[in-house]
Motif scaffolding. Structure first.
Motif, PDB file in Angstrom:
ATOM      1  N   MET A 336      18.608  15.687  13.068  1.00 14.80           N
ATOM      2  CA  MET A 336      18.996  15.082  11.800  1.00 14.80           C
ATOM      3  C   MET A 336      18.111  15.576  10.655  1.00 14.80           C
ATOM      4  SD  MET A 336      19.986  11.142  12.758  1.00 14.80           S
ATOM      5  CE  MET A 336      21.391  10.771  13.845  1.00 14.80           C
ATOM      6  N   TRP A 337      16.803  15.642  10.901  1.00 16.75           N
ATOM      7  CA  TRP A 337      15.905  16.129   9.860  1.00 16.75           C
ATOM      8  C   TRP A 337      16.194  17.596   9.533  1.00 16.75           C
ATOM      9  CZ3 TRP A 337      13.632  13.295   6.528  1.00 16.75           C
ATOM     10  CH2 TRP A 337      13.161  12.022   6.853  1.00 16.75           C
ATOM     11  N   ALA A 338      16.529  18.381  10.541  1.00 12.40           N
ATOM     12  CA  ALA A 338      16.860  19.789  10.298  1.00 12.40           C
ATOM     13  C   ALA A 338      18.112  19.914   9.436  1.00 12.40           C
ATOM     14  CB  ALA A 338      17.047  20.524  11.625  1.00 12.40           C
ATOM     15  N   ALA A 339      19.103  19.045   9.705  1.00  9.55           N
ATOM     16  CA  ALA A 339      20.327  19.070   8.902  1.00  9.55           C
ATOM     17  C   ALA A 339      20.038  18.643   7.466  1.00  9.55           C
ATOM     18  CB  ALA A 339      21.382  18.165   9.524  1.00  9.55           C
ATOM     19  N   LEU A 340      19.180  17.635   7.289  1.00 11.25           N
ATOM     20  CA  LEU A 340      18.805  17.210   5.941  1.00 11.25           C
ATOM     21  C   LEU A 340      18.059  18.325   5.211  1.00 11.25           C
ATOM     22  CD1 LEU A 340      17.662  13.556   6.726  1.00 11.25           C
ATOM     23  CD2 LEU A 340      19.683  14.220   5.416  1.00 11.25           C
ATOM     24  N   ALA A 341      17.224  19.061   5.947  1.00 11.29           N
ATOM     25  CA  ALA A 341      16.508  20.176   5.323  1.00 11.29           C
ATOM     26  C   ALA A 341      17.470  21.268   4.893  1.00 11.29           C
ATOM     27  CB  ALA A 341      15.471  20.736   6.302  1.00 11.29           C
ATOM     28  N   ALA A 342      18.509  21.504   5.690  1.00 15.60           N
ATOM     29  CA  ALA A 342      19.502  22.514   5.323  1.00 15.60           C
ATOM     30  C   ALA A 342      20.182  22.161   4.013  1.00 15.60           C
ATOM     31  CB  ALA A 342      20.532  22.659   6.439  1.00 15.60           C
ATOM     32  N   ALA A 343      20.352  20.872   3.761  1.00 14.24           N
ATOM     33  CA  ALA A 343      20.981  20.417   2.516  1.00 14.24           C
ATOM     34  C   ALA A 343      19.945  20.112   1.440  1.00 14.24           C
ATOM     35  CB  ALA A 343      21.830  19.179   2.790  1.00 14.24           C
ATOM     36  N   ASP A 344      18.697  20.500   1.670  1.00 13.31           N
ATOM     37  CA  ASP A 344      17.614  20.275   0.710  1.00 13.31           C
ATOM     38  C   ASP A 344      17.505  18.800   0.325  1.00 13.31           C
ATOM     39  OD1 ASP A 344      15.464  21.210  -0.870  1.00 13.31           O
ATOM     40  OD2 ASP A 344      16.728  21.153  -2.665  1.00 13.31           O
ATOM     41  N   LEU A 345      17.621  17.941   1.325  1.00  7.41           N
ATOM     42  CA  LEU A 345      17.573  16.505   1.075  1.00  7.41           C
ATOM     43  C   LEU A 345      16.444  15.832   1.859  1.00  7.41           C
ATOM     44  CD1 LEU A 345      19.208  14.341  -0.537  1.00  7.41           C
ATOM     45  CD2 LEU A 345      20.569  13.975   1.524  1.00  7.41           C
ATOM     46  N   HIS A 346      15.715  16.586   2.670  1.00  6.91           N
ATOM     47  CA  HIS A 346      14.732  15.981   3.569  1.00  6.91           C
ATOM     48  C   HIS A 346      13.607  15.290   2.803  1.00  6.91           C
ATOM     49  CE1 HIS A 346      13.550  20.016   2.552  1.00  6.91           C
ATOM     50  NE2 HIS A 346      12.333  19.868   3.078  1.00  6.91           N
ATOM     51  N   GLN A 347      13.124  15.885   1.725  1.00  3.14           N
ATOM     52  CA  GLN A 347      12.030  15.268   0.974  1.00  3.14           C
ATOM     53  C   GLN A 347      12.478  13.953   0.329  1.00  3.14           C
ATOM     54  OE1 GLN A 347      10.445  18.133  -1.783  1.00  3.14           O
ATOM     55  NE2 GLN A 347       9.468  19.371  -0.172  1.00  3.14           N
ATOM     56  N   THR A 348      13.666  13.963  -0.241  1.00  2.00           N
ATOM     57  CA  THR A 348      14.195  12.754  -0.880  1.00  2.00           C
ATOM     58  C   THR A 348      14.324  11.610   0.124  1.00  2.00           C
ATOM     59  OG1 THR A 348      15.424  14.076  -2.495  1.00  2.00           O
ATOM     60  CG2 THR A 348      16.137  11.802  -2.172  1.00  2.00           C
ATOM     61  N   ILE A 349      14.870  11.902   1.301  1.00  2.00           N
ATOM     62  CA  ILE A 349      15.059  10.864   2.320  1.00  2.00           C
ATOM     63  C   ILE A 349      13.712  10.392   2.847  1.00  2.00           C
ATOM     64  CG2 ILE A 349      16.055  10.373   4.589  1.00  2.00           C
ATOM     65  CD1 ILE A 349      18.076  10.669   2.247  1.00  2.00           C
ATOM     66  N   ASP A 350      12.770  11.311   2.995  1.00  2.15           N
ATOM     67  CA  ASP A 350      11.439  10.928   3.470  1.00  2.15           C
ATOM     68  C   ASP A 350      10.777   9.975   2.482  1.00  2.15           C
ATOM     69  OD1 ASP A 350       9.220  11.051   5.244  1.00  2.15           O
ATOM     70  OD2 ASP A 350       8.234  12.452   3.875  1.00  2.15           O
ATOM     71  N   GLU A 351      10.923  10.238   1.193  1.00  2.74           N
ATOM     72  CA  GLU A 351      10.328   9.368   0.181  1.00  2.74           C
ATOM     73  C   GLU A 351      10.994   8.000   0.130  1.00  2.74           C
ATOM     74  OE1 GLU A 351      10.838  11.657  -3.302  1.00  2.74           O
ATOM     75  OE2 GLU A 351       9.266  13.130  -2.822  1.00  2.74           O
ATOM     76  N   ARG A 352      12.242   7.913   0.572  1.00  2.71           N
ATOM     77  CA  ARG A 352      12.974   6.642   0.522  1.00  2.71           C
ATOM     78  C   ARG A 352      12.809   5.819   1.798  1.00  2.71           C
ATOM     79  NH1 ARG A 352      17.138   6.043  -3.304  1.00  2.71           N
ATOM     80  NH2 ARG A 352      17.221   7.761  -4.799  1.00  2.71           N
ATOM     81  N   GLY A 353      12.033   6.314   2.746  1.00  5.05           N
ATOM     82  CA  GLY A 353      11.809   5.530   3.965  1.00  5.05           C
ATOM     83  C   GLY A 353      12.311   6.180   5.230  1.00  5.05           C
ATOM     84  N   GLY A 354      12.801   7.410   5.147  1.00  7.43           N
ATOM     85  CA  GLY A 354      13.218   8.127   6.346  1.00  7.43           C
ATOM     86  C   GLY A 354      14.632   7.798   6.783  1.00  7.43           C
ATOM     87  N   LEU A 355      14.896   8.084   8.040  1.00 11.20           N
ATOM     88  CA  LEU A 355      16.258   7.936   8.565  1.00 11.20           C
ATOM     89  C   LEU A 355      16.731   6.492   8.599  1.00 11.20           C
ATOM     90  CD1 LEU A 355      16.072  10.474  11.545  1.00 11.20           C
ATOM     91  CD2 LEU A 355      17.154  10.814   9.315  1.00 11.20           C
ATOM     92  N   ASP A 356      15.795   5.543   8.575  1.00 12.62           N
ATOM     93  CA  ASP A 356      16.183   4.129   8.614  1.00 12.62           C
ATOM     94  C   ASP A 356      16.322   3.521   7.225  1.00 12.62           C
ATOM     95  OD1 ASP A 356      16.289   3.916  11.431  1.00 12.62           O
ATOM     96  OD2 ASP A 356      14.098   3.847  11.512  1.00 12.62           O
ATOM     97  N   ALA A 357      16.216   4.343   6.181  1.00 10.31           N
ATOM     98  CA  ALA A 357      16.462   3.847   4.826  1.00 10.31           C
ATOM     99  C   ALA A 357      17.916   3.427   4.706  1.00 10.31           C
ATOM    100  CB  ALA A 357      16.130   4.929   3.803  1.00 10.31           C
ATOM    101  N   ARG A 358      18.138   2.303   4.042  1.00 14.03           N
ATOM    102  CA  ARG A 358      19.483   1.738   3.986  1.00 14.03           C
ATOM    103  C   ARG A 358      20.186   2.128   2.678  1.00 14.03           C
ATOM    104  NH1 ARG A 358      20.656  -1.368   8.036  1.00 14.03           N
ATOM    105  NH2 ARG A 358      22.581  -2.029   6.995  1.00 14.03           N
ATOM    106  N   LEU A 359      21.488   2.331   2.804  1.00 16.84           N
ATOM    107  CA  LEU A 359      22.345   2.611   1.658  1.00 16.84           C
ATOM    108  C   LEU A 359      23.267   1.425   1.416  1.00 16.84           C
ATOM    109  CD1 LEU A 359      23.413   6.282   2.478  1.00 16.84           C
ATOM    110  CD2 LEU A 359      21.507   5.520   1.053  1.00 16.84           C
ATOM    111  N   GLY A 360      23.703   1.284   0.180  1.00 21.99           N
ATOM    112  CA  GLY A 360      24.649   0.227  -0.139  1.00 21.99           C
ATOM    113  C   GLY A 360      26.078   0.674   0.119  1.00 21.99           C
ATOM    114  N   GLU A 361      27.017  -0.109  -0.377  1.00 20.26           N
ATOM    115  CA  GLU A 361      28.434   0.196  -0.195  1.00 20.26           C
ATOM    116  C   GLU A 361      28.756   1.568  -0.767  1.00 20.26           C
ATOM    117  OE1 GLU A 361      31.847  -0.871   1.626  1.00 20.26           O
ATOM    118  OE2 GLU A 361      30.163  -2.263   1.376  1.00 20.26           O
TER     119      GLU A 361
END
Length: 442
Positions: A336-361
């Motif tokens: 999952m982290w590798a896929a996020l890195a491919a989309a240049d999103l890994h740093q953003t998700i890491d700053e928001r709490g990682g894979l367990d960060a919650r999204l709204g509707e």
């Protein structure tokens, strides 16, 4: 043409509704009716006399069952035909409304309207057949109720004259015979729709068997990819033609309304090629083959294992980043982290709490560009053989677009990629570029 996308959802909703009718219109009323007849048989035999009880029970249960069984058999074909035709008509109307501009430009709106009218006539014919069978069964059941009431009256009269039973007690059988008609007459609609229910059960059963197949993990073997040596994708349109091999990437450009998104949807098997449903594709319709076979010829699950499309408006769910990525595959955290890195999103998700960060509707909590990159990361996790991207860089700045396209290419080195773009078609990832034009007005 196999059902795909919104057509699948429409079919499943209709099938679930039909199966609800199996319980509400058939099984529960039949069970309740049988229990009622057994209870009435026992009580009548004890209260009035066994001749009256037997006359009513034998008259109703086996003979009514025979009439309803006959209705079910005769209604199988028209009931299923009515349901299938209704679904075809509904999908046809939706497609015509969605593609009305293209149909008008090509002068095909009249032909499509006539085809829908013909489908409506077929639906009405099937409905008339079904109604006729139901009316016949209703007439037979009314005659049966009349005969059973007469038998109950005759048996009651015999009890009064032969055994000295009171007329009031003997008359109970007559009223019970009339009342029991309410356990039989309402069953007509349920038995008339048996064909619709049987068809729904077959399709739902097929979905269940398919759904029980474990999903491919990113490292698992891909489904059968058709004839050896066949190109991943072959497309021929009035404007251009190309054949993609593994690792090829093509950019499709053109003004709004030229049909870029429609072409991607046709490649993905989500939109039927104009005229393909009646076996006569329009002369300006594209010819599409995925590994040498048209999308409509593929098994649904095998095709989805080979082809992934990321549309302009991709859906994200309320839940964690992990749950949204897990929709693509049963991947490990590292994948999952590798896929996020491919989309240049890994740093953003890491700053928001990682894979367990919650999204709204609908992915609330991410910007439009971040939500788009999360959908791209999800597509990377599926590791398709053919990846279709509709405006993959929309909402991204030039630097991020550059990183995302390169990241997807590095993550999927053997995947053929087709992207529809308004800008960015000159990116080095794309080895081929083609332009669609708006058809001339008629």
């Amino acid at each position: 043409m196999r059902l795909r996308s919104e057509a699948v959802l429409t079919r499943i909703v209709a099938d679930v509704d039909a199966l609800d009718g199996l319980a509400l219109r058939l099984l529960l009323p039949v069970i309740a009716g049988l229990l009622t007849h057994v209870a009435v048989f026992v009580v009548l035999g004890w209260l009035v006399g066994w001749p009256v009880a037997w006359a009513i029970f034998i008259g109703y249960v086996p003979i009514a069952a025979l009439v309803l069984w006959r209705l079910g058999r005769r209604g199988l074909a028209p009931s299923e035909a009515a349901e299938t035709t209704a679904q075809t008509l509904r999908r046809g109307l939706i497609d015509m409304i969605r593609d009305r501009e293209s149909l008008i430009l090509r002068g095909r709106i009249g032909a499509r309207e006539e085809a829908l009218c013909e489908t409506d006539r077929e639906l009405r014919h099937a409905a008339r057949q079904l109604d006729a069978h139901e009316r016949d069964a209703g007439f037979l059941l009314v005659v049966l109720v009349t005969l059973i009431t007469g038998m109950a009256l005759a048996a009651g009269g015999w009890l009064v004259t032969g055994t000295g039973e009171s007329a009031a007690i003997a008359a109970i059988g007559v009223f019970v015979a009339l009342a029991l008609a309410e356990t039989v007459l309402p069953l007509r609609r349920g038995f008339a729709e048996l064909g619709r229910m049987a068809g729904a059960a077959r399709r739902i059963g097929g979905f269940a068997v398919t759904a029980g197949t474990p999903r491919d993990a990113p490292s698992s073997a891909m489904p059968d990819a058709g004839p050896p040596g066949a190109p991943v994708l072959t497309v021929r349109t009035p404007d251009f033609g190309f054949a993609l091999k593994p690792s090829d990437a093509v950019a499709i450009t053109g003004p709004s309304g030229a049909g870029k998104t429609t072409l991607l949807l046709q490649i993905a098997g989500l939109v039927q090629i104009a005229g393909a449903g009646d076996g006569q594709p329009h002369e300006d319709a594209p010819e599409i083959a995925v590994f040498g076979r048209p999308p409509s010829d593929w098994d649904e699950m095998a095709f989805r294992g080979l082809v992934t499309m990321v549309p302009q408006r991709s859906a994200l769910l309320r839940g964690t980043i992990r749950e949204n990525l897990a929709l693509a595959a049963d991947a490990t955290d590292a994948e999952m982290w590798a896929a996020l890195a491919a989309a240049d999103l890994h740093q953003t998700i890491d700053e928001r709490g990682g894979l367990d960060a919650r999204l709204g509707e609908s992915g609330a909590g991410l910007s439009g560009g971040q939500a788009r990159r999360l959908c791209l990361a999800r597509a990377v996790l599926k590791r398709p053989r053919l990846l279709l991207l509709d405006e993959p860089t929309e909402g991204l700045d030039d630097e991020t677009s550059h990183l995302v396209l390169f990241g997807i290419r590095r993550a999927l080195p053997d995947t053929a990629i087709v992207a529809a773009l308004h800008r960015g078609s000159g990116h080095p990832v794309f080895g081929q570029r083609y332009a669609l034009r708006i058809p001339p007005r008629i």
